[in-house]
Write a protein that holds these residues in place. Sequence first.
Motif, short mmCIF file in Angstrom:
data_model
loop_
_atom_site.label_atom_id
_atom_site.label_comp_id
_atom_site.label_asym_id
_atom_site.label_seq_id
_atom_site.Cartn_x
_atom_site.Cartn_y
_atom_site.Cartn_z
N ASP A 47 -6.40 20.52 16.14
CA ASP A 47 -5.68 19.59 17.13
C ASP A 47 -5.09 20.41 18.22
OD1 ASP A 47 -5.93 17.52 15.41
OD2 ASP A 47 -3.92 17.97 14.17
N HIS A 48 -4.93 21.69 18.12
CA HIS A 48 -4.36 22.61 19.25
C HIS A 48 -4.51 23.91 18.56
CE1 HIS A 48 -1.08 22.09 16.32
NE2 HIS A 48 -0.53 23.42 16.74
N CYS A 49 -4.50 24.81 19.48
CA CYS A 49 -4.60 26.39 19.47
C CYS A 49 -3.18 26.98 18.72
CB CYS A 49 -4.83 27.01 20.55
SG CYS A 49 -4.74 28.91 20.45
N ALA A 50 -3.21 27.46 17.77
CA ALA A 50 -2.16 28.10 17.10
C ALA A 50 -1.23 28.88 18.09
CB ALA A 50 -2.54 28.53 15.71
N ASN A 51 -1.89 29.62 19.00
CA ASN A 51 -1.33 30.63 19.80
C ASN A 51 -0.61 30.21 20.90
OD1 ASN A 51 -0.59 33.38 20.47
ND2 ASN A 51 -2.45 33.46 22.03
N CYS A 52 -1.52 29.24 21.72
CA CYS A 52 -1.08 28.66 23.24
C CYS A 52 -0.83 27.31 22.91
CB CYS A 52 -1.92 29.09 24.16
SG CYS A 52 -3.58 28.36 23.99
N GLY A 53 -1.32 26.51 21.98
CA GLY A 53 -0.89 25.05 22.06
C GLY A 53 -1.88 24.23 22.60
N PHE A 54 -2.87 24.59 23.33
CA PHE A 54 -3.62 23.83 24.07
C PHE A 54 -4.81 23.34 23.22
CE2 PHE A 54 -2.18 26.03 27.70
CZ PHE A 54 -1.93 25.59 28.73
N ALA A 55 -5.27 22.05 23.42
CA ALA A 55 -6.31 21.59 22.57
C ALA A 55 -7.65 21.44 23.09
CB ALA A 55 -5.71 20.26 22.03
N ASP A 56 -7.69 21.31 24.42
CA ASP A 56 -9.08 20.99 25.12
C ASP A 56 -9.82 22.06 25.36
OD1 ASP A 56 -7.47 21.94 26.72
OD2 ASP A 56 -7.58 20.78 28.65
N LYS A 57 -9.65 23.38 25.17
CA LYS A 57 -10.42 24.58 25.39
C LYS A 57 -10.80 25.42 24.27
CE LYS A 57 -9.16 25.13 30.07
NZ LYS A 57 -8.42 25.97 31.13
N ILE A 58 -10.95 24.44 22.85
CA ILE A 58 -11.12 25.11 21.84
C ILE A 58 -12.73 24.97 21.59
CG2 ILE A 58 -10.77 25.29 19.25
CD1 ILE A 58 -7.77 24.35 19.69
N ARG A 88 -12.52 29.65 18.76
CA ARG A 88 -12.04 30.29 19.85
C ARG A 88 -11.37 29.40 20.90
NH1 ARG A 88 -13.40 35.48 22.72
NH2 ARG A 88 -13.41 35.08 24.79
N CYS A 89 -10.34 29.94 21.53
CA CYS A 89 -9.62 29.14 22.54
C CYS A 89 -10.04 29.92 23.48
CB CYS A 89 -7.92 29.06 22.20
SG CYS A 89 -7.08 28.33 23.57
N GLU A 90 -10.55 29.05 24.75
CA GLU A 90 -11.00 29.66 26.01
C GLU A 90 -9.84 29.85 26.95
OE1 GLU A 90 -14.01 30.71 26.61
OE2 GLU A 90 -14.89 30.09 24.74
N ALA A 91 -8.51 29.44 26.32
CA ALA A 91 -7.38 29.48 27.34
C ALA A 91 -6.81 30.93 27.30
CB ALA A 91 -6.40 28.25 27.19
N CYS A 92 -6.28 31.26 25.78
CA CYS A 92 -5.93 32.39 25.67
C CYS A 92 -6.63 33.45 24.96
CB CYS A 92 -4.62 32.22 24.63
SG CYS A 92 -5.04 31.44 23.13
N LEU A 93 -8.08 33.06 24.79
CA LEU A 93 -9.05 33.98 24.25
C LEU A 93 -8.78 34.61 22.63
CD1 LEU A 93 -9.58 36.36 27.44
CD2 LEU A 93 -10.90 33.94 26.71
N THR A 94 -7.93 33.78 22.10
CA THR A 94 -7.61 34.08 20.66
C THR A 94 -8.87 33.49 19.74
OG1 THR A 94 -6.05 32.26 20.40
CG2 THR A 94 -5.42 34.73 21.05
#
Length: 425
Positions: A47-58, A88-94
């Motif tokens: 649903d979202h990145c656990a680190n930054c919260g964004f969902a569209d860049k996973i 991998r989240c492309e927004a925060c690179l985690t």
Amino acid sequence: MSLTSQSIRNALEIKDPNITFIEDSHIQVIKGKESLVYPASLTYKPDHCANCGFADKIVKYGTQKVRIIAPSAGFRPAYILLKRQRYRCEACLTTFSAHSPYVWQNCQISQPVRQMILSEAMTNISLKDIARRYFVSDKTVQRIVDAEAKQHHNYQTQWLPPHMAFDEFKSTDKMSFIWCDSTSHTLGEILALRTSRTLKEYFESFPIEVRQAVNTISVDLNAGYVNLIPKLFPNAEIVIDRFHIIQMVNRAVNQIRVQTMKTLDHRSKKYKFMKQEWKQFLRPMEKLEKVNPRYHSSVGYYQTDYNLVMECLDLDDHFQIAYDTDQGLLKSLQNHDTSGFEKELRAYHQLDNAMDTPIASLKKHRKAVLNAVESPYSNGFLEGMISRIKKIKNTAYGYRNWRHFIDRIKLELAWYQTKDIATAA
């Protein structure tokens, strides 16, 4: 989904739809044992990145293989070889991995196996036996018990039952204190030490209003408890445990019996009767057979129990008096007859034998002893609980860690029994 796949999911207690089987199960040697392995995968759209919260860049970022201990239906271990999807989240690179309620994060033991281990730990089975049954180490079993214990360590200080029971038992290498609710027979708390300082610090953490509401406290003839209770519980009546009263006077009668027996010829029939059938002297007199003779191997002929006991009592007057006193006190306790019990104490005169000591103790704590005669409360249930605690200790061949021992006691005797009682009510 095929019927076969659903049957496997039911057998392994898998409810997470994100876990799917990708190959047939097979036998594989793991840790030197033939094991049943189920290849599976775990993947879903986060649903979202656990680190930054964004969902569209996973994006998917490979897989991670983990071996999960699963419920075993046979003699061999069962494992799920799980391909856990990584992201991998492309927004925060985690990066992070897919997770499932079937198994905790960073854990290799499935939840059904954890629950079965915990269920076994609620019974009196050693940790090594549990570990052997579920193909884990005994340290793993202990960690599961510790994790459960952390959820129950809520030391409340706002309530005490109106009727309590105090006692002690040997825990590791020291004597520990235990108190219970005399009405519901549930465990209250266990303290590491039984010293007056420890008890004072613990009970003074309860407000004085809570301690004033305690009506009775059942104890043995421990002088430390008897002297401390009035200071901590101003309105509580001390009730000496009836079992300890009976035990004291019975032990005295038994000692006098041995002394009398030693004055006889070892070949005499009375000596053999007193030695082999010593329990007859501790039974209530009304339960001795008075009418129908039976064969006694100790004397070699037929006779009633009552007549044989009376013949032995005639050997020594002090033995007779001690026996009569014991019987009178026992009968008064059974009938809750305070006047009869007090009459027996007043009528007793020093005999210069083993009976003098318990009678002196009963007279010294006369008020607390008379409370025991008329009170319905005693430490009998607590003695039974301590007996179960000793069995827990014996099964484990002793405990070196006090906290591990106490957690196991509470797991078996307190936490889940309390829940069952509350549910039934």
